[in-house]
Design a protein around this motif. Structure first.
Motif, PDB file in Angstrom:
ATOM      1  N   ARG A 255      56.475  33.683  17.887  1.00 41.58           N
ATOM      2  CA  ARG A 255      55.097  33.316  17.563  1.00 41.58           C
ATOM      3  C   ARG A 255      54.423  34.360  16.666  1.00 41.58           C
ATOM      4  O   ARG A 255      53.663  34.030  15.752  1.00 41.58           O
ATOM      5  N   SER A 256      54.712  35.635  16.912  1.00 44.20           N
ATOM      6  CA  SER A 256      54.087  36.708  16.135  1.00 44.20           C
ATOM      7  C   SER A 256      54.767  36.931  14.783  1.00 44.20           C
ATOM      8  O   SER A 256      54.237  37.646  13.928  1.00 44.20           O
ATOM      9  N   GLY A 257      55.953  36.343  14.583  1.00 44.36           N
ATOM     10  CA  GLY A 257      56.678  36.518  13.339  1.00 44.36           C
ATOM     11  C   GLY A 257      57.543  37.755  13.302  1.00 44.36           C
ATOM     12  O   GLY A 257      58.138  38.070  12.271  1.00 44.36           O
ATOM     13  N   THR A 258      57.670  38.447  14.423  1.00 42.82           N
ATOM     14  CA  THR A 258      58.521  39.634  14.482  1.00 42.82           C
ATOM     15  C   THR A 258      59.978  39.273  14.248  1.00 42.82           C
ATOM     16  O   THR A 258      60.748  40.046  13.657  1.00 42.82           O
ATOM     17  N   VAL A 259      60.384  38.095  14.743  1.00 42.44           N
ATOM     18  CA  VAL A 259      61.709  37.555  14.464  1.00 42.44           C
ATOM     19  C   VAL A 259      61.535  36.114  14.019  1.00 42.44           C
ATOM     20  O   VAL A 259      60.488  35.496  14.253  1.00 42.44           O
ATOM     21  N   ARG A 260      62.562  35.567  13.394  1.00 37.86           N
ATOM     22  CA  ARG A 260      62.536  34.164  12.969  1.00 37.86           C
ATOM     23  C   ARG A 260      63.684  33.417  13.634  1.00 37.86           C
ATOM     24  O   ARG A 260      64.788  33.969  13.797  1.00 37.86           O
ATOM     25  N   THR A 261      63.450  32.171  13.989  1.00 38.87           N
ATOM     26  CA  THR A 261      64.522  31.332  14.531  1.00 38.87           C
ATOM     27  C   THR A 261      65.131  30.510  13.404  1.00 38.87           C
ATOM     28  O   THR A 261      64.437  30.098  12.471  1.00 38.87           O
ATOM     29  N   VAL A 262      66.431  30.286  13.502  1.00 33.80           N
ATOM     30  CA  VAL A 262      67.173  29.547  12.483  1.00 33.80           C
ATOM     31  C   VAL A 262      68.010  28.476  13.178  1.00 33.80           C
ATOM     32  O   VAL A 262      68.727  28.772  14.146  1.00 33.80           O
ATOM     33  N   ASP A 263      67.921  27.240  12.709  1.00 34.38           N
ATOM     34  CA  ASP A 263      68.709  26.152  13.301  1.00 34.38           C
ATOM     35  C   ASP A 263      70.178  26.295  12.936  1.00 34.38           C
ATOM     36  O   ASP A 263      70.524  26.734  11.833  1.00 34.38           O
ATOM     37  N   VAL A 264      71.040  25.916  13.877  1.00 33.27           N
ATOM     38  CA  VAL A 264      72.486  25.895  13.628  1.00 33.27           C
ATOM     39  C   VAL A 264      72.947  24.442  13.730  1.00 33.27           C
ATOM     40  O   VAL A 264      72.765  23.798  14.774  1.00 33.27           O
ATOM     41  N   ALA A 265      73.535  23.920  12.673  1.00 35.75           N
ATOM     42  CA  ALA A 265      73.920  22.509  12.619  1.00 35.75           C
ATOM     43  C   ALA A 265      74.998  22.193  13.654  1.00 35.75           C
ATOM     44  O   ALA A 265      76.011  22.882  13.746  1.00 35.75           O
ATOM     45  N   GLY A 266      74.750  21.148  14.437  1.00 37.58           N
ATOM     46  CA  GLY A 266      75.769  20.624  15.341  1.00 37.58           C
ATOM     47  C   GLY A 266      76.110  21.493  16.527  1.00 37.58           C
ATOM     48  O   GLY A 266      77.151  21.280  17.160  1.00 37.58           O
ATOM     49  N   LEU A 267      75.271  22.457  16.865  1.00 39.34           N
ATOM     50  CA  LEU A 267      75.579  23.349  17.986  1.00 39.34           C
ATOM     51  C   LEU A 267      74.498  23.204  19.047  1.00 39.34           C
ATOM     52  O   LEU A 267      73.335  23.548  18.820  1.00 39.34           O
ATOM     53  N   ASP A 268      74.868  22.653  20.196  1.00 38.18           N
ATOM     54  CA  ASP A 268      73.931  22.466  21.307  1.00 38.18           C
ATOM     55  C   ASP A 268      74.057  23.636  22.268  1.00 38.18           C
ATOM     56  O   ASP A 268      75.093  23.819  22.907  1.00 38.18           O
ATOM     57  N   LEU A 269      73.023  24.431  22.364  1.00 35.92           N
ATOM     58  CA  LEU A 269      73.039  25.601  23.242  1.00 35.92           C
ATOM     59  C   LEU A 269      72.046  25.443  24.384  1.00 35.92           C
ATOM     60  O   LEU A 269      71.518  26.438  24.907  1.00 35.92           O
ATOM     61  N   SER A 270      71.775  24.192  24.775  1.00 33.29           N
ATOM     62  CA  SER A 270      70.960  23.953  25.959  1.00 33.29           C
ATOM     63  C   SER A 270      71.753  24.367  27.189  1.00 33.29           C
ATOM     64  O   SER A 270      72.983  24.252  27.222  1.00 33.29           O
ATOM     65  N   ARG A 271      71.075  24.838  28.215  1.00 34.39           N
ATOM     66  CA  ARG A 271      71.798  25.258  29.421  1.00 34.39           C
ATOM     67  C   ARG A 271      70.918  25.101  30.654  1.00 34.39           C
ATOM     68  O   ARG A 271      69.686  24.982  30.546  1.00 34.39           O
ATOM     69  N   SER A 272      71.551  25.103  31.796  1.00 31.52           N
ATOM     70  CA  SER A 272      70.875  25.018  33.086  1.00 31.52           C
ATOM     71  C   SER A 272      70.830  26.398  33.730  1.00 31.52           C
ATOM     72  O   SER A 272      71.817  27.135  33.688  1.00 31.52           O
ATOM     73  N   LEU A 273      69.703  26.722  34.324  1.00 27.82           N
ATOM     74  CA  LEU A 273      69.564  27.940  35.110  1.00 27.82           C
ATOM     75  C   LEU A 273      69.650  27.534  36.581  1.00 27.82           C
ATOM     76  O   LEU A 273      68.975  26.593  37.014  1.00 27.82           O
ATOM     77  N   ARG A 274      70.472  28.237  37.343  1.00 28.50           N
ATOM     78  CA  ARG A 274      70.796  27.775  38.689  1.00 28.50           C
ATOM     79  C   ARG A 274      70.463  28.801  39.765  1.00 28.50           C
ATOM     80  O   ARG A 274      70.579  30.014  39.543  1.00 28.50           O
ATOM     81  N   ALA A 275      70.091  28.290  40.929  1.00 28.30           N
ATOM     82  CA  ALA A 275      70.085  29.096  42.147  1.00 28.30           C
ATOM     83  C   ALA A 275      71.458  28.960  42.785  1.00 28.30           C
ATOM     84  O   ALA A 275      72.037  27.865  42.798  1.00 28.30           O
ATOM     85  N   VAL A 276      72.015  30.057  43.290  1.00 28.74           N
ATOM     86  CA  VAL A 276      73.355  30.041  43.894  1.00 28.74           C
ATOM     87  C   VAL A 276      73.306  30.768  45.230  1.00 28.74           C
ATOM     88  O   VAL A 276      72.530  31.711  45.416  1.00 28.74           O
ATOM     89  N   TRP A 277      74.150  30.323  46.156  1.00 26.84           N
ATOM     90  CA  TRP A 277      74.190  30.946  47.480  1.00 26.84           C
ATOM     91  C   TRP A 277      75.513  30.624  48.156  1.00 26.84           C
ATOM     92  O   TRP A 277      76.258  29.755  47.724  1.00 26.84           O
TER      93      TRP A 277
END
Length: 299
Positions: A255-277
């Protein structure tokens, strides 16, 4: 037969044979060596006075007697499990403690809010937090060093129970003046794999997720391995190189512009965060309360 001599572990094995299809598979599921499992079933057969398994070179199967008795064995094991769960719940009193192991991204960006809510509802419970990477959280759970874990890793060891509590996405971030910010054509997964990146240490959920996503490509050596997302974020902003980080970790900097995000074609990096026990599957007590708070915190 004396009821006090009945071996619940052997009944669990018998149920496991019915579920898994063989004694060897049941032994593995129960974490018991095959010879010990065989002796346990043999002892149960002597106690009950009927053959329970038909043993063959291809494996052990339930006999007709075993097929009848496994129904009652299952009910007995389920009732015993519920008894232990209730007893565990009775331990929750004004001196209750909860030790939580959490991977870096969860610990930095989600847990403070969850623990704040937990503290307001359950002030009598003392919470101990250990910030570790995902693989170390798994080890801590296996060694009984923590009661509950939160991880980013795409896979969870089969002996642990888990549930999804949140989701995030990894994104490619670069310094503001990086050449990729001026390209009309999207960066490809192959280009990303061939580029030296700032990365987390092995065992980190972020590192593991990226490695699995790029596993079919030839990989460049990392520019640097750093122990936290904050250190990587600072290095990207300083122009050291690109990185792949959680959207949770880079939101303010983007948001502040300190870094920039860049799209990567065809790469899905969605993930689940889990509780484990550790088992049993049904979580109880303060750990269950914290997981409910985490799952309800949808933002």
């Amino acid at each position: 037969m004396d009821l006090r001599s009945l071996d619940l572990g052997a009944l669990e094995l018998l149920v496991g044979v019915d579920d898994q299809g063989s004694l060897s598979a049941a032994a593995r599921a129960c974490g018991i060596a095959q010879p010990n499992a065989s002796r346990s079933i043999a002892r149960l057969e002597r106690q009950l006075g009927v053959p329970l398994l038909k043993r063959a070179t291809a494996g052990s199967k339930l006999t007709p007697h075993g097929t009848v008795l496994v129904h009652w064995a299952r009910r007995t094991v389920d009732d015993a499990t519920r008894l232990l769960d209730v007893a565990s719940g009775l331990h929750v009193d004004h001196t209750a403690e909860l030790t939580v192991g959490a991977s870096m991204t969860v610990a930095e960006h989600l847990l403070p809010r969850w623990l704040g809510t937990f503290r307001s509802r359950f002030p009598e419970v003392t919470v101990h937090l250990r910030v570790q990477n995902s693989s170390t959280v798994f080890v801590s759970l296996a060694n009984d060093a923590c009661d509950l874990g939160f991880v980013e890793s795409p896979t969870v060891p089969s002996k642990l129970c888990s549930t999804v509590v949140a989701r995030d996405r990894l994104v490619l971030v670069v310094p503001p003046e990086h050449a990729w910010t001026r390209r009309r054509r999207q960066v490809t997964a192959e280009e990303l794999a061939a580029t030296g990146l700032l990365v987390r240490e092995p065992g980190s959920g972020t590192r593991t997720t990226l490695d699995e996503a790029l596993s079919e490509y030839r990989r460049a050596e990392p520019l640097l391995e750093l122990g936290s997302s904050a250190a990587i974020r600072t290095s990207v902003a300083a122009g050291v190189g690109p990185a792949v980080l959680s959207t949770l970790a880079i939101a303010d900097d983007a948001r502040s512009g300190t870094v920039r995000t860049v799209d990567v074609a065809g790469l899905d990096l969605s993930r689940s965060l889990r509780a484990v026990w550790r088992p049993p599957r049904e979580l109880t007590g303060p750990a269950a309360d914290l997981v409910r708070i985490a799952k309800a915190d949808i933002r």
